[in-house]
Scaffold this motif. Structure first.
Motif, mmCIF file in Angstrom:
data_model
loop_
_atom_site.group_PDB
_atom_site.id
_atom_site.type_symbol
_atom_site.label_atom_id
_atom_site.label_comp_id
_atom_site.label_asym_id
_atom_site.label_seq_id
_atom_site.Cartn_x
_atom_site.Cartn_y
_atom_site.Cartn_z
ATOM 1 N N ALA A 195 28.306 38.752 44.802
ATOM 2 C CA ALA A 195 29.905 38.379 44.508
ATOM 3 C C ALA A 195 30.258 37.247 45.355
ATOM 4 O O ALA A 195 29.953 37.284 46.467
ATOM 5 C CB ALA A 195 30.944 39.648 44.816
ATOM 6 N N VAL A 196 30.673 36.074 44.920
ATOM 7 C CA VAL A 196 30.911 34.918 45.271
ATOM 8 C C VAL A 196 32.311 34.693 45.204
ATOM 9 O O VAL A 196 33.041 34.417 44.273
ATOM 10 C CB VAL A 196 30.085 33.743 44.889
ATOM 11 C CG1 VAL A 196 30.576 32.372 45.176
ATOM 12 C CG2 VAL A 196 28.622 33.914 45.030
ATOM 13 N N LEU A 197 33.045 34.470 46.331
ATOM 14 C CA LEU A 197 34.332 34.147 46.430
ATOM 15 C C LEU A 197 34.380 32.523 46.290
ATOM 16 O O LEU A 197 34.122 31.775 47.469
ATOM 17 C CB LEU A 197 35.164 34.497 47.705
ATOM 18 C CG LEU A 197 36.442 34.598 47.327
ATOM 19 C CD1 LEU A 197 36.972 35.749 46.577
ATOM 20 C CD2 LEU A 197 37.314 35.058 48.742
ATOM 21 N N ASP A 198 34.956 31.978 45.335
ATOM 22 C CA ASP A 198 34.970 30.579 45.086
ATOM 23 C C ASP A 198 36.237 29.906 45.768
ATOM 24 O O ASP A 198 37.461 30.085 45.401
ATOM 25 C CB ASP A 198 35.256 30.321 43.518
ATOM 26 C CG ASP A 198 35.327 28.775 43.211
ATOM 27 O OD1 ASP A 198 35.295 27.800 44.313
ATOM 28 O OD2 ASP A 198 35.690 28.401 42.192
ATOM 29 N N LEU A 199 36.059 29.390 46.814
ATOM 30 C CA LEU A 199 37.020 28.833 47.695
ATOM 31 C C LEU A 199 37.150 27.156 47.561
ATOM 32 O O LEU A 199 37.964 26.418 48.150
ATOM 33 C CB LEU A 199 36.886 28.882 49.270
ATOM 34 C CG LEU A 199 36.846 30.618 49.503
ATOM 35 C CD1 LEU A 199 36.304 30.700 51.002
ATOM 36 C CD2 LEU A 199 38.103 31.277 49.308
#
Length: 393
Positions: A195-199
């Motif tokens: 899971a990648v949190l796109d900041l």
């Protein structure tokens, strides 16, 4: 006495013949000519030391709300192509160059840099002494700036600059993140799901993960713990959690820090870069602070203390983690320590978290290991993430 009263550098004539004015918040003024779109723009003045890769710089979401000064004197000679953008658009608030290329020269070029800036509405200025401007920012620190082709009075533009918001206290991840989740499939056999949190992610990051057999689920910055856990095949959640780079003040970011703490509490392996390093630090209980003028470019020397090797790295950050360079710190999630250090100024460049058994639970670096358009010294960190998720560390 305002510095602009005696400062005038560069030419106001050129290919467009349209005068442009740049005013810093301390009153320093430069006159040049329009480059890109005509109009007016404001942001934080920062400088980038990269000799190449200007297209990747322009499309890096971490530069949102910043006016980028290029220290390389000649910019635009390879034009713009459709393969190298790191995101869906140019994010810089403004662009400052000394000597823009008149005609691009590259078999990959589709259009000129000037044309692309115009199409995307990015206001810039050229023909000024960027060396003097960079030295000023190094001495006085990053500050607010305005560029205008419609205002010729420095005092009037200065008042607008002083009314513009500062970078300190700015929460910007929600402005650059993806609107909807998306998946980048693993290349070949799927080894892990992350899971990648796109900041403010750059396109090269999920690409490099996918090349290593990782199925990448990119989530918006507003994702919750339930969203993260839904990525996994069962209630344990994904094999790993990744926080990307991004713009803004980490001290103003609350929800993503809380989410990271929840994930660490559940034992989900973690890897973060740039903004993800700063939020990791805050989740572990460390503070963050604003650097005088930041690190931006592709030539920053960093030592990986875990191996003793020195890497030449790509940077884009104006904030840093305030953690002790020596010793260990006990946190609610394990023992934290500084793993990477900048050899120019001893700035914290990486953190790692270990459990009571000494095994690695999470790590982060302040720089950009995806490093489009280079260097590639830090690519091993994606392999380290694989090893972490595989229980090898």
């Amino acid at each position: 006495m305002p510095l602009h009263a005696k400062i005038s550098t560069g030419s106001i004539t050129g290919p467009t013949g349209v005068p442009a004015l740049l005013v810093l918040e301390d009153g320093r003024t430069f006159r040049g000519e329009s480059f890109g779109a005509e109009g007016e723009t404001f942001g934080e003045a920062v400088f980038s030391t990269g000799m190449t890769g200007y297209q990747e710089t322009l499309t890096d979401p971490s530069y949102h709300k910043q006016v980028v000064v290029m220290t390389a004197p000649h910019v635009g000679n390879t034009g713009m192509n459709d393969e190298d953008p790191e995101s869906r658009r140019i994010w810089v608030a403004g662009y400052v160059v000394r000597d823009p290329a008149r005609v691009p020269s590259s078999w990959r070029s589709k259009r000129s840099l000037d044309d692309e800036l115009r199409v995307q509405g990015v206001v810039g200025i050229s023909g000024i002494d960027t060396r003097a401007l960079t030295r000023h920012l190094r001495e006085r620190g990053a500050m607010r700036v305005g560029i205008s082709t419609v205002e010729s009075d420095p005092d009037a533009l200065l008042q607008k600059v002083l009314a513009a918001p500062a970078m300190s206290g700015a929460e910007l991840a929600d402005e650059v993140t993806t609107g909807e989740p998306y998946v980048v499939p693993a290349v070949g056999e799927r080894r892990h799901t992350v899971a990648v949190l796109d900041l403010g992610i750059k396109g090269m990051t999920p690409y490099l993960m996918a090349q290593r057999g990782i199925e990448v689920h990119v989530l918006p910055a507003t994702a919750t713990l339930d969203d993260v856990l839904a990525v996994g095949a069962d209630s344990r959640g994904p094999d790993g959690l990744f926080y990307s780079n991004g713009p803004g003040d980490p001290a103003a970011t609350k929800d993503q820090v809380e989410l990271l703490g929840q994930a660490l509490g559940r034992g989900i392996p973690y890897f973060g870069i740039c903004f993800g390093n700063q939020l990791f630090g805050r989740a572990l209980g460390f503070g963050t602070y604003k650097l005088k003028y930041g690190h931006r470019g592709i030539n920053q020397p960093v030592m990986d203390r875990t191996t003793g090797k020195v890497e030449v790295t790509a940077h884009n950050h104006g904030f840093a983690v305030d953690a002790p360079l020596e010793g260990e710190t006990q946190t609610p999630y394990g023992t934290a320590s500084v793993s990477h250090v900048n050899l120019n100024d001893n700035c914290v460049e990486g953190l790692e978290l270990r459990g009571p058994d000494g095994r690695l639970k999470g790590f982060s670096v302040q720089y950009h290991p995806e490093a489009a358009a280079g260097p590639h010294d830090a690519g091993y960190l994606f392999d380290r993430f694989l090893a972490l998720m595989g229980g090898e560390l």
